[in-house]
Enzyme design. Structure first.
Site, PDB file in Angstrom:
ATOM      1  N   GLY A 100       0.802  -1.216   0.000  1.00  0.00           N
ATOM      2  CA  GLY A 100       0.000   0.000   0.000  1.00  0.00           C
ATOM      3  C   GLY A 100       0.838   1.271   0.000  1.00  0.00           C
ATOM      4  N   GLN A 154      -7.951  -0.465   3.552  1.00  0.00           N
ATOM      5  CA  GLN A 154      -8.752  -1.092   4.612  1.00  0.00           C
ATOM      6  C   GLN A 154     -10.089  -1.630   4.113  1.00  0.00           C
ATOM      7  OE1 GLN A 154      -7.777  -1.847   7.636  1.00  0.00           O
ATOM      8  NE2 GLN A 154      -5.837  -0.731   7.653  1.00  0.00           N
ATOM      9  N   SER A 205      -3.429  -3.464  -0.641  1.00  0.00           N
ATOM     10  CA  SER A 205      -2.338  -4.149   0.062  1.00  0.00           C
ATOM     11  C   SER A 205      -2.830  -5.521   0.521  1.00  0.00           C
ATOM     12  CB  SER A 205      -1.916  -3.314   1.270  1.00  0.00           C
ATOM     13  OG  SER A 205      -0.999  -4.036   2.043  1.00  0.00           O
ATOM     14  N   ALA A 206      -2.138  -6.589   0.100  1.00  0.00           N
ATOM     15  CA  ALA A 206      -2.646  -7.951   0.328  1.00  0.00           C
ATOM     16  C   ALA A 206      -2.670  -8.376   1.797  1.00  0.00           C
ATOM     17  CB  ALA A 206      -1.797  -8.949  -0.462  1.00  0.00           C
ATOM     18  N   HIS A 207      -1.750  -7.812   2.604  1.00  0.00           N
ATOM     19  CA  HIS A 207      -1.662  -8.352   3.976  1.00  0.00           C
ATOM     20  C   HIS A 207      -2.796  -7.886   4.880  1.00  0.00           C
ATOM     21  CE1 HIS A 207       0.207  -4.929   6.311  1.00  0.00           C
ATOM     22  NE2 HIS A 207       0.613  -4.553   5.122  1.00  0.00           N
ATOM     23  N   THR A 209      12.240  -7.359 -10.872  1.00  0.00           N
ATOM     24  CA  THR A 209      11.680  -8.689 -11.106  1.00  0.00           C
ATOM     25  C   THR A 209      10.504  -8.938 -10.164  1.00  0.00           C
ATOM     26  OG1 THR A 209      13.842  -9.434 -11.805  1.00  0.00           O
ATOM     27  CG2 THR A 209      12.252 -11.157 -11.217  1.00  0.00           C
ATOM     28  N   CYS A 231      -0.706   0.101  11.741  1.00  0.00           N
ATOM     29  CA  CYS A 231       0.378  -0.875  11.675  1.00  0.00           C
ATOM     30  C   CYS A 231       1.445  -0.630  12.708  1.00  0.00           C
ATOM     31  CB  CYS A 231       1.033  -0.904  10.297  1.00  0.00           C
ATOM     32  SG  CYS A 231      -0.153  -1.004   9.010  1.00  0.00           S
TER      33      CYS A 231
HETATM   34  N1  PLP Z   1      -2.826   2.758   3.804  1.00  0.00           N
HETATM   35  C1  PLP Z   1      -3.572   2.356   4.845  1.00  0.00           C
HETATM   36  C2  PLP Z   1      -4.922   2.934   5.060  1.00  0.00           C
HETATM   37  C3  PLP Z   1      -3.091   1.380   5.725  1.00  0.00           C
HETATM   38  O1  PLP Z   1      -3.829   0.996   6.767  1.00  0.00           O
HETATM   39  C4  PLP Z   1      -1.812   0.834   5.479  1.00  0.00           C
HETATM   40  C5  PLP Z   1      -1.290  -0.169   6.408  1.00  0.00           C
HETATM   41  O2  PLP Z   1      -0.378   0.052   7.066  1.00  0.00           O
HETATM   42  C6  PLP Z   1      -1.064   1.283   4.366  1.00  0.00           C
HETATM   43  C7  PLP Z   1      -1.610   2.248   3.555  1.00  0.00           C
HETATM   44  C8  PLP Z   1       0.289   0.758   4.045  1.00  0.00           C
HETATM   45  O3  PLP Z   1       0.215  -0.497   3.417  1.00  0.00           O
HETATM   46  P1  PLP Z   1       1.509  -1.454   3.359  1.00  0.00           P
HETATM   47  O4  PLP Z   1       1.743  -1.944   4.746  1.00  0.00           O
HETATM   48  O5  PLP Z   1       1.138  -2.539   2.416  1.00  0.00           O
HETATM   49  O6  PLP Z   1       2.634  -0.629   2.843  1.00  0.00           O
END
Ligand code: PLP
Length: 376
Positions: free
Chosen positions: A70, A178, A198-200, A236, A327
């Site tokens: 993300g 989200q 963002s996949a996680h 890659t 995060c």
């Molecule tokens: N944007 C939002 C709203 C998020 O909650 C997050 C998570 O941390 C991110 C961006 C960043 O994503 P990533 O951890 O894949 O870089």
């Protein structure tokens, strides 16, 4: 005891996702850019994944550009809008994720663009009249507003904001990190230029995501040194991660309604439990309301001597939640979102509980016992 209630920070990778990735990691070692058959097999895997993702989002496969997640996708959207599409102003909000705010600030410093912040109402929704007033004059603009706030769960109306942007000739980016795979998306209808994934955040692997870039936008890319991702993102490709992302998305959209019902029930259980424990409890951004992001509950506990230690003490009791910016479970920094939306109260501990596919009723019961113990 261990209860994981920090799914907005990241989620456990689904076992099915792990299973989908292992054979690719083991067998598909060919470089997708190589012209030989072993390389071409890897290329096919990537393009199949891209097509599967595009089908879920009702867009063309060529509009999906894989990134490391993300943060990179947000950077790519903002930097491309300024450097390639000649936007001279970014309108965003003080409650955005740092990946947007810091990038916009950096572009203001390095490229001299104008940075403007749209106002919010007390409940955290964007003041659309203010946005309209800002858009009514000024240079070519990118509007970047997230779909759901990662800390308090306030949802913005992407359709209305996108329509407003189109009316004023502005480009529109939304950080949908989200909400992607928690809500349906029809990008063939949504008036939007850039979407971040963002996949996680939906039981996929870490380190993979994508930016959707609407057809017709001529973007040059920010990472150079190769022609991967149609020269927008050199390097890659992480084939197994791309496969994991596609699998996680397939799973999410397969049982979206059941997933939502399951999580809404857990959240309701948490809200009822917290209300019965504390008379003076607040849910920041009305995060207990059904109109908010169903995976997130942001709680402001009554003033208590242990406030500053709440996150740490809950961790000791085996409950993982979050106290600050996205995060950053365990972070002791205050939240820029709570300050921006004026929910910050130094007397109170504000904690974010966020729910995922693998949480159970028993988890919520255990968390409530731990919370009662910490705040007793
Ligand atoms: N944007 C939002 C709203 C998020 O909650 C997050 C998570 O941390 C991110 C961006 C960043 O994503 P990533 O951890 O894949 O870089």
């Amino acid at each position: 005891m261990s209860v994981y209630l920090d799914n907005a920070a990241t989620t456990a990778v689904a076992p099915e996702v792990v299973e989908s990735m292992i054979p690719v990691l083991r067998d598909s070692y060919g470089n997708p850019s190589s012209s030989h058959a072993i390389g071409r097999k890897s290329r096919v895997i990537i393009e199949q994944s891209r097509r599967a993702i595009a089908r879920h989002l009702q867009c063309h496969a060529k509009t999906i550009y894989f990134t490391s997640g993300g943060t990179e996708a947000d950077n790519l959207a903002l930097r491309s809008a300024v450097r390639d599409l000649k936007c001279q102003r970014i309108i965003t909000s003080a409650a955005e994720h740092s990946a947007v705010i810091k990038t916009a600030e950096s572009l203001a410093r390095s490229e001299g663009i104008v940075l403007e912040l749209v106002n919010h109402f007390r409940d955290g929704t964007v003041d659309l009249e203010h946005l309209s007033a800002l858009l009514s004059s000024g240079p070519k603009t990118l509007v970047s507003l997230m779909h759901a706030n990662n800390e308090v769960g306030v949802l913005q109306d992407l359709d209305r904001i996108g329509t407003m942007c189109k009316e004023h000739g502005a480009l529109f980016h939304s950080d949908t990190v989200q909400t992607m795979c928690h809500y349906p998306f029809d990008l063939s209808k949504l008036p939007i230029d850039f979407v971040t994934c963002s996949a996680h955040k939906f039981h996929g692997p870490k380190g993979i995501g994508f930016l959707y870039i609407a057809e017709g936008l001529n973007v040059g890319g920010q990472i150079e040194g190769g022609s991967q991702e149609r020269a927008v993102r050199a390097g890659t490709e992480s084939i197994h991660s791309i496969v994991g992302l596609a699998k996680a998305m397939e799973m999410a959209y397969h049982d979206l309604n059941e997933h939502e019902c399951h999580i809404r029930a857990l959240k309701a259980q948490m809200v009822t439990g917290l209300k019965s424990l504390f008379s003076d409890i607040r849910f920041n951004g009305n995060s207990d309301d059904s109109s908010r992001l169903y995976t997130v509950l942001n709680v402001s506990f009554p003033p208590h001597p242990k406030n500053g230690m709440a996150l740490f003490l809950l961790d000791l009791e085996g409950v993982a939640c979050s106290g600050g910016s996205a995060c950053s479970s365990g972070a002791t920094l205050g939240s820029h979102v709570l300050r921006a939306l004026q929910f910050h109260d130094s007397e109170r501990a504000s904690l974010r509980f966020s729910f995922g596919r693998y949480n159970t009723e028993a988890d919520i019961d255990e968390a409530l016992v731990a919370i009662e113990k910490v705040f007793a």
